[in-house]
Design an enzyme around this catalytic site. Structure first.
Site, PDB file in Angstrom:
ATOM      1  N   GLU A 108      61.901  56.301  48.882  1.00  0.00           N
ATOM      2  CA  GLU A 108      60.559  55.785  48.615  1.00  0.00           C
ATOM      3  C   GLU A 108      59.614  56.962  48.823  1.00  0.00           C
ATOM      4  O   GLU A 108      59.467  57.421  49.953  1.00  0.00           O
ATOM      5  CB  GLU A 108      60.279  54.647  49.604  1.00  0.00           C
ATOM      6  CG  GLU A 108      59.105  53.796  49.268  1.00  0.00           C
ATOM      7  CD  GLU A 108      59.200  53.248  47.873  1.00  0.00           C
ATOM      8  OE1 GLU A 108      60.168  52.545  47.574  1.00  0.00           O
ATOM      9  OE2 GLU A 108      58.297  53.557  47.074  1.00  0.00           O
ATOM     10  N   CYS A 119      51.112  55.655  50.630  1.00  0.00           N
ATOM     11  CA  CYS A 119      51.775  56.013  49.360  1.00  0.00           C
ATOM     12  C   CYS A 119      51.171  55.200  48.222  1.00  0.00           C
ATOM     13  O   CYS A 119      51.250  55.612  47.066  1.00  0.00           O
ATOM     14  CB  CYS A 119      53.280  55.869  49.444  1.00  0.00           C
ATOM     15  SG  CYS A 119      53.816  54.513  50.427  1.00  0.00           S
TER      16      CYS A 119
END
Ligand code: ADP
Length: 495
Positions: free
Chosen positions: A250, A284
């Site tokens: 990720e 993110c």
């Protein structure tokens, strides 16, 4: 004398064999030393892996509903300690208390979801093509899982990985980011108090390039889950590919919010302030590009600079603070370097672009909320992840053009569209090339019970959260039981 914290290895709190420690300081106040944490060596990691293998042998035989009960208690303890952990988290990584409380809440939600999954973990029974034969699948634990996590969600991200991994019957080795070792320590305390058998979890502090690497390269850890930078993810991808390991990555994002000319501009303004400057831009999923329709562009940029310029910077523990510091000096230097790059590329710095001058902020890694206008697709500030309070504004003439700009980066995590046009919204949902799209909400705000992840170079196809992550942490086994008493050949004796 600052406290010397320990690793948790082989069922006990243990000092690092190296005898070395690193400092953990408050990013809002460098004079505030939180503690000293182990700078562990590969030998510490090797001991942790051997112990986790023993933990796995026991835990994998524990029925899944019983494993779920442990996670239920973990959730309850997190509820009781929510405020204490949130305060410790704000102190070590800087984001405001409302956000660290949300971070702990995400861990609580993930624990309670995992707890109930212990009574599901469904397999399937399907019809066999042959008579008197059963065909079924079920999930098996895999082994020791290695979890490598970043600084920006010090509790939530580890729990996204850890709780499903544990529920599925695996043992866990937790290598937290060097910037947030205290929250990691508090989380492991909760797991142990909730009754997790000690060797099922190991906590190894230290540098990613030393202990993280030792874990990824060790054949005793068949599963690695990583959240962090695209650069480190690429290194892990190469290693895990060579060693045939299961790997969930990720990584970065360059998330855009599109505001069309028919949008509710006040709503969009609240959204972009939260998306771009919440967590000081260090998510993110942070909004780092703002794609504006030309008809509302000038008005919206004025509204944005007016409000963003008034955001109050300060320590996250102060109730009045809206934007905390960056995580460390290099992070601040990186944002500042991108201000220089934006100017060189011909963009205009219409807000911020500097370290605040106020004396009360001089001991922390603060940076003013920054807006670049006149950004063109392809510029570095439009393409590269800055991971700070910096927003690039791009002007477009249509929804088609907005979608093209959104999709024109190597990442594909989150996107957002503000419009009142239902047809446009549905078309954008189809065409925006991201793992997550929000309509009339900012690019941040994932909920724990839905899958989370991105396309393109944001990830490698796996999802965290929700139901999908349970597939990652378990191995599917298929069983055929033939009770016909004779040899039946699949594909041949099927009349
Ligand atoms: P960030 O830029 O968010 O700090 P990193 O990718 O540098 O992202 O770090 C994320 C996590 O990866 C941290 O826990 C870090 O210690 C770990 N890490 C860094 N380098 C390596 C490596 N070579 N092998 C394994 N883990 C690593």
């Amino acid at each position: 004398m600052p406290e010397h914290f320990k690793n948790f290895i082989a069922g006990d709190w243990a000092a690092p064999t190296s005898g070395e420690y690193f400092e953990n300081r408050n990013p809002a106040d460098q004079n505030d030393l939180i503690g000293l944490f182990p700078r562990s060596a590969p030998t510490d990691m090797q001991r942790a892996i051997a112990s986790a293998q023993r933990g796995f042998a026991r835990w994998s035989k524990t029925p899944a509903p019983v494993r779920g009960q442990v996670l239920q208690r973990v959730g309850q303890l997190l509820v009781e300690r929510k405020e204490q952990i949130a305060r410790a988290m704000t102190r070590e990584m800087g984001k405001v208390l409302a956000e660290t409380r949300g971070d702990v809440q995400e861990g609580i939600d993930t624990a309670f979801y995992a707890a109930t999954e212990g009574r599901r973990l469904f397999g399937r029974v399907v019809p066999s093509e042959l008579r008197h034969k059963w065909a079924m699948s079920y999930r098996r634990p895999i082994g020791v899982t290695g979890l490598i996590t970043p600084f920006n969600f010090p509790l939530a991200i580890p729990t996204w990985k850890m709780f499903p991994a544990l529920l599925c019957g695996n043992a866990v080795i937790f290598k937290p980011a060097e910037d947030v070792p205290h929250t990691a320590h508090l989380l492991v305390e909760v797991l142990l108090e909730a009754g997790l058998p000690p060797e099922v979890v190991q906590l190894v502090h230290g540098q990613g390039s030393v202990v993280g690497r030792a874990m990824v390269e060790h054949e005793g850890v068949p599963v690695i889950s990583f959240t962090g930078s695209t650069e480190t993810g690429a290194v892990l991808g190469a290693t895990c590919g060579r060693l045939h390991k299961r790997l969930s990555l990720e990584m970065g994002g360059k998330n855009a919010m599109i505001v069309m000319d028919d949008a509710d501009l006040d709503l969009a303004l609240d959204g972009v302030l939260w998306g771009a400057f919440g967590t000081t831009g260090q998510r993110c999923t942070a909004t780092s590009r703002l794609i504006l329709h030309e008809k509302i562009h000038d008005r919206f940029v004025t509204m944005l600079c007016d409000r963003a310029g008034k955001l109050r910077l300060g320590p996250g523990l102060d109730d009045k603070t809206e934007v905390g510091p960056l995580i460390h000096e290099e992070a601040r230097q990186k944002v500042d370097a991108y201000v220089g790059i934006a100017k060189e590329e011909g963009a205009a710095v219409v807000l911020g672009g500097r370290t605040p001058g106020e004396k009360r902020l001089e001991c922390g890694w603060f940076y003013e909320p920054t807006v670049f206008a006149g950004v063109k697709p392809g510029m570095r500030v439009e393409q590269e992840e800055i991971f700070g309070p910096a927003l690039s504004v791009i002007k477009v003439g249509s929804l088609d053009q907005a979608i093209k700009v959104n999709n024109g980066v190597k990442y594909g995590l989150s996107s957002s569209l503000y419009t009142r046009d239902v047809n446009g919204a549905f078309r954008a949902m189809e065409e925006l090339d991201n793992g997550i799209t929000y309509v009339n909400a900012p690019t941040i705000g994932a909920e724990a019970h839905l899958p989370f992840g991105g396309v393109k170079q944001t990830g490698n196809g796996h999802r965290e959260g929700g139901w999908e992550v349970y597939d990652f942490y378990s191995e599917t086994k298929v069983v055929y039981v033939d009770y016909s008493g004779r040899l039946q050949r699949a594909q041949i004796d099927t009349e």
